[in-house]
Write a protein that holds these residues in place. Structure first.
Motif, PDB file in Angstrom:
ATOM      1  N   MET A  74      22.460 -34.193  10.109  1.00 29.78           N
ATOM      2  CA  MET A  74      22.290 -32.847   9.516  1.00 29.78           C
ATOM      3  C   MET A  74      21.483 -32.947   8.224  1.00 29.78           C
ATOM      4  O   MET A  74      20.320 -32.601   8.185  1.00 29.78           O
ATOM      5  N   LEU A  75      22.098 -33.517   7.173  1.00 25.93           N
ATOM      6  CA  LEU A  75      21.338 -33.803   5.942  1.00 25.93           C
ATOM      7  C   LEU A  75      21.281 -35.313   5.753  1.00 25.93           C
ATOM      8  O   LEU A  75      22.290 -36.002   5.881  1.00 25.93           O
ATOM      9  N   GLY A  85      29.144 -29.592  10.068  1.00 24.67           N
ATOM     10  CA  GLY A  85      30.527 -29.138   9.995  1.00 24.67           C
ATOM     11  C   GLY A  85      31.422 -30.042   9.164  1.00 24.67           C
ATOM     12  O   GLY A  85      32.642 -30.027   9.298  1.00 24.67           O
ATOM     13  N   GLU A  86      30.795 -30.801   8.286  1.00 27.90           N
ATOM     14  CA  GLU A  86      31.577 -31.742   7.484  1.00 27.90           C
ATOM     15  C   GLU A  86      31.626 -31.270   6.030  1.00 27.90           C
ATOM     16  O   GLU A  86      30.642 -30.734   5.521  1.00 27.90           O
ATOM     17  N   LEU A  94      16.482 -32.333   6.407  1.00 29.37           N
ATOM     18  CA  LEU A  94      17.486 -31.379   6.869  1.00 29.37           C
ATOM     19  C   LEU A  94      17.198 -31.110   8.338  1.00 29.37           C
ATOM     20  O   LEU A  94      16.094 -30.662   8.674  1.00 29.37           O
ATOM     21  N   LEU A  95      18.145 -31.380   9.190  1.00 29.72           N
ATOM     22  CA  LEU A  95      17.960 -31.217  10.638  1.00 29.72           C
ATOM     23  C   LEU A  95      16.689 -31.911  11.106  1.00 29.72           C
ATOM     24  O   LEU A  95      15.933 -31.387  11.923  1.00 29.72           O
ATOM     25  N   GLY A  96      16.410 -33.058  10.510  1.00 25.99           N
ATOM     26  CA  GLY A  96      15.244 -33.832  10.925  1.00 25.99           C
ATOM     27  C   GLY A  96      13.945 -33.461  10.237  1.00 25.99           C
ATOM     28  O   GLY A  96      12.953 -34.166  10.357  1.00 25.99           O
ATOM     29  N   GLN A 123      22.728 -23.588   6.576  1.00 26.63           N
ATOM     30  CA  GLN A 123      23.202 -24.723   7.365  1.00 26.63           C
ATOM     31  C   GLN A 123      24.015 -25.641   6.458  1.00 26.63           C
ATOM     32  O   GLN A 123      24.981 -26.249   6.876  1.00 26.63           O
ATOM     33  N   LEU A 124      23.539 -25.707   5.202  1.00 26.23           N
ATOM     34  CA  LEU A 124      24.154 -26.610   4.233  1.00 26.23           C
ATOM     35  C   LEU A 124      24.468 -25.832   2.961  1.00 26.23           C
ATOM     36  O   LEU A 124      23.614 -25.129   2.426  1.00 26.23           O
ATOM     37  N   LEU A 125      25.708 -25.961   2.518  1.00 26.70           N
ATOM     38  CA  LEU A 125      26.134 -25.247   1.325  1.00 26.70           C
ATOM     39  C   LEU A 125      26.425 -26.274   0.233  1.00 26.70           C
ATOM     40  O   LEU A 125      27.173 -27.223   0.458  1.00 26.70           O
ATOM     41  N   LEU A 126      25.811 -26.079  -0.942  1.00 25.78           N
ATOM     42  CA  LEU A 126      26.040 -26.995  -2.054  1.00 25.78           C
ATOM     43  C   LEU A 126      26.935 -26.303  -3.069  1.00 25.78           C
ATOM     44  O   LEU A 126      26.566 -25.269  -3.621  1.00 25.78           O
TER      45      LEU A 126
END
Lengths: 297, 251
Positions: free
Chosen positions: B1-2, B27-28, B60-62, B166-169
Motif C-alpha cells: 500500500m505505502l 487496512g493496517e 503509494l499503491l505502486g 487510501q492513507l490517513l496520516l
C-alpha cells in the motif's frame, strides 16, 4: 446635480475599482502596494488608443484591461513564491518601475496641429474622447457606475460560488488549503490577474474622466489608499472597500469642512480601526453573522 | 500500500530522516513512535508533500508520489491531520468538510466554469454523516473557530476522512486530550480501519498507540531502531534504551 457633486461621485466610483483590486489581493492573504501600477497601465494604454489612434472608447478600455491583466500575470508569476512583507516590497518595486518607466515615455503625434501623447513627467493631456463625443460628466458618471455595478455583480457571484470559497481558503491558510487538495499557486495567480484587470478598468475610466494624466498620479499613495479602503470597510465582503471609499472620498474629501485635515482624519481612522477591528468594519465573522441573521428572518 | 524506500531528508547537516524503509499494508494501523526529534513529523511531512525528500522513494499503491505537490497527493489518496489544530476558522463547519470532500473529484474535472459555478456539488448526506461521526450533528452552520478544543480535533479528523483517502496520516491526534477523549478517539480509529483505510499514527501517548495499532516502528535519530507488533515493541530492550537510556551497573 452640481458639477462638484458629479465630480466627487465619479471619483468615488473610479477609485472604487482600485480599492476592489487591492481588496482581492487582501482576500488571498497578500498586501500589495502595487495596484496603482495596473490602474496607471489601464489609463495610459486606453488614453493612447483613443487620443492618438482614434479608437472607440470601449475597445480602448478592453485593451487597457487586457494589458493590465497581462502585467498582473507577469508580476504575479514573478512574486508568487513571496509572501508577507517580501511580497509587499516586491509589488511596490514593480509599481515604481512602471511609474518611472512611464516618466521616460515620450511618444507624441501631431493631431490637428497639436502634439498629443505621453510626454514623460509633463504628463499626457488632451485625452478628449468625452468632448469629441459630447458626453456630459453626468453621462460619464453613469457609465462609471454601470461598470462598477457590473464588477460588483461578478464579485458577489464569485463570492457565493465554490470558486469564492476556494479563494478565501487560499487566503486564510495556504498550507492548509493545499493539504485539502487546492492548487494554491493557480488560484493566487487567477485572483491576481482578475485584480489587475479591475484596476486597469478603473484607470482607463480615470484617464477619460480627467482628460489629463501624469505618471505621478499613480504613485504609491494611491496604492496605500486603496489598501486602506479594504482594511477600513472590511474584508468579509466586496461592500467593505466601497465603505472605505465612501468614508474617505465621499465624506472626508467631499465634505469641505475637512479640507486640509483629510489625511489627519484618514490616518487616524486607519490606525484606530487596525487596533480595534483589524480586518475592517465588515470582517468575515460579522458578514457570517449578518448572513445567518438574514437567512433566519 | 505505502512503501517508503531508503527515504532521507537532510536539513543542512541534520539528518532528520536517514535511509528509512517502511511498508504499510492495506487496512493496517501503523504506529510511528520515538523520542522528540526522532523524525516522526518529518516523515508525515514527507509523505504528504510539505517536504521533498533528499533521497529515496515514496510509493503509494505502486505509484511514485514523491514528486507531487501536496494538493496532488490528496488526490492521489493521502490525507492528514495536523499536530496543531488547523481549520478554516472563519468558515462554517460544513465548508471545512466540503472542501476536502470535493477536491478529489474537482481535480479531475476539466470544465473549470462548471466546477466553480455549478452549485455546491456537495453530498449533503455525506457531510451530515461525517458530522454525526464526529459528534457534531446539527452544528454544520457554526464557524469552525467557535468550536471547543475537543470538537475542533474531531472536526479535523472528520475532514481528513471526508477526502476518502487510501492513507490517513494522524500527526499526534491525541495531543491535549483528556482520558475520555482519548478512549473516544481510539474507537474512531478502529472504526476507520474497518472501512479498509490504512492509517499511520504518530503519537506520544502510549495507551493509544498500544491499543489501536497493528504494527509499530520505533524511530531514533531519523532511523528505524525496531519494528513489530505492540507486544514485541513493549518487550524490546533496544526501545527501552532509546527512551530510558542504557541500564547502568550500579554496583
Amino acid at each position: 446635480m452640481s458639477d462638484y457633486v458629479v465630480s466627487v461621485v465619479s471619483n468615488m466610483g473610479m477609485i472604487a475599482f482600485i480599492a476592489l483590486s487591492a481588496y482581492i489581493l487582501l482576500v488571498i492573504g497578500e498586501i500589495s502596494f502595487g495596484q496603482q501600477a495596473y490602474f496607471g497601465i489601464g489609463a495610459y494604454i486606453s488614453g493612447v488608443l483613443t487620443a492618438m489612434w482614434g479608437w472607440p472608447l470601449w475597445l480602448a478600455m478592453v485593451l487597457g484591461c487586457a494589458v493590465a491583466g497581462s502585467a498582473a500575470l507577469i508580476i504575479g508569476s514573478l512574486t508568487l513564491r513571496l509572501s508577507g512583507i517580501y511580497f509587499a516590497i516586491a509589488t511596490l518595486s514593480f509599481a515604481e518601475m512602471i511609474r518611472l518607466g512611464l516618466l521616460s515615455v515620450h511618444v507624441q503625434v501631431e493631431i490637428d496641429g497639436e502634439l498629443v501623447g505621453p510626454e514623460g513627467a509633463e504628463g499626457f493631456g488632451d485625452i478628449r474622447w468625452i468632448f469629441e463625443n459630447d458626453v456630459t460628466p453626468f453621462e460619464f458618471m453613469t457609465v462609471i457606475y454601470v461598470l462598477l455595478v457590473g464588477v460588483l455583480t461578478i464579485l458577489f457571484w464569485v463570492e457565493r460560488s465554490r470558486l469564492g470559497t476556494v479563494i478565501r481558503m487560499v487566503g486564510s491558510d495556504p498550507l492548509l488549503a493545499q493539504a485539502q487538495g487546492i492548487d494554491v499557486v493557480f488560484y493566487r495567480l487567477l485572483a491576481t490577474v482578475f485584480a489587475g484587470i479591475i484596476a486597469g478598468l478603473g484607470g482607463s475610466l480615470y484617464a477619460h474622466f480627467a482628460t489629463y494624466i501624469e505618471p505621478n498620479v499613480f504613485n504609491v499613495m494611491l496604492g496605500v489608499h486603496s489598501l486602506a479602503y479594504g482594511l477600513i470597510g472590511g474584508l468579509g465582503t466586496a461592500v467593505g472597500p466601497l465603505i472605505g471609499v465612501g468614508l474617505d472620498i465621499g465624506f472626508l474629501e467631499g465634505v469641505r469642512v475637512f479640507q486640509g485635515y483629510r489625511m489627519i482624519a484618514f490616518g487616524g481612522l486607519v490606525a484606530v480601526l487596525l487596533i480595534f477591528m483589524p480586518r475592517g468594519i465588515l470582517d468575515e465573522e460579522r458578514v457570517h453573522r449578518i448572513k445567518r441573521w438574514l437567512e433566519r428572518s | 500500500m505505502l512503501k517508503l524506500e531508503n527515504l532521507s531528508k537532510h536539513f543542512g547537516g541534520v539528518r532528520a530522516v536517514d535511509d528509512l524503509s517502511i511498508e504499510v499494508n492495506r487496512g493496517e494501523v501503523f504506529g510511528l513512535i520515538g523520542p522528540n526529534g526522532s523524525g516522526k513529523s518529518t516523515i508525515v511531512n514527507l509523505i504528504c508533500g510539505v517536504y521533498t525528500p533528499t533521497a529515496g522513494s515514496i510509493r503509494l499503491l505502486g505509484n511514485e508520489i514523491s514528486g507531487l505537490t501536496p494538493n496532488r497527493r490528496l488526490v492521489a489518496g493521502v490525507a492528514r491531520t495536523f499536530q496543531n489544530i488547523r481549520l478554516f476558522d472563519d468558515m462554517p463547519v460544513w465548508k471545512n468538510l466540503w472542501v476536502a470532500q470535493n477536491s478529489t473529484e474537482d481535480a479531475n474535472k476539466h470544465n473549470l466554469l462548471r466546477r466553480w459555478f455549478g452549485g455546491a456539488g456537495s453530498d449533503r448526506d455525506e457531510i451530515d454523516a461525517l458530522l454525526e461521526f464526529s459528534g457534531l450533528g446539527g452544528r454544520g452552520g457554526e464557524l469552525a473557530g467557535s468550536l471547543a478544543f475537543g470538537e475542533q480535533r474531531r472536526l479535523e479528523l472528520a475532514r481528513a476522512v471526508a477526502a476518502k483517502p487510501q492513507l490517513l496520516l494522524l500527526d499526534e491526534p491525541a495531543a491535549g486530550m483528556n482520558f475520555d477523549e482519548i478512549k473516544d478517539l481510539a474507537k474512531r480509529i478502529k472504526g476507520l480501519r474497518e472501512q479498509d483505510m490504512s492509517i499511520i499514527l504518530v503519537e506520544h501517548i502510549m495507551e493509544l498507540v498500544m491499543g489501536v495499532t497493528d504494527r509499530i516502528a520505533v524511530l531514533n535519530f531519523g532511523g528505524k531502531i525496531a519494528e513489530g507488533t505492540p507486544d514485541e515493541i513493549q518487550k524490546s530492550s533496544v526501545v527501552q534504551e532509546a527512551y530510558l537510556g542504557k541500564p547502568q551497573d550500579v554496583a
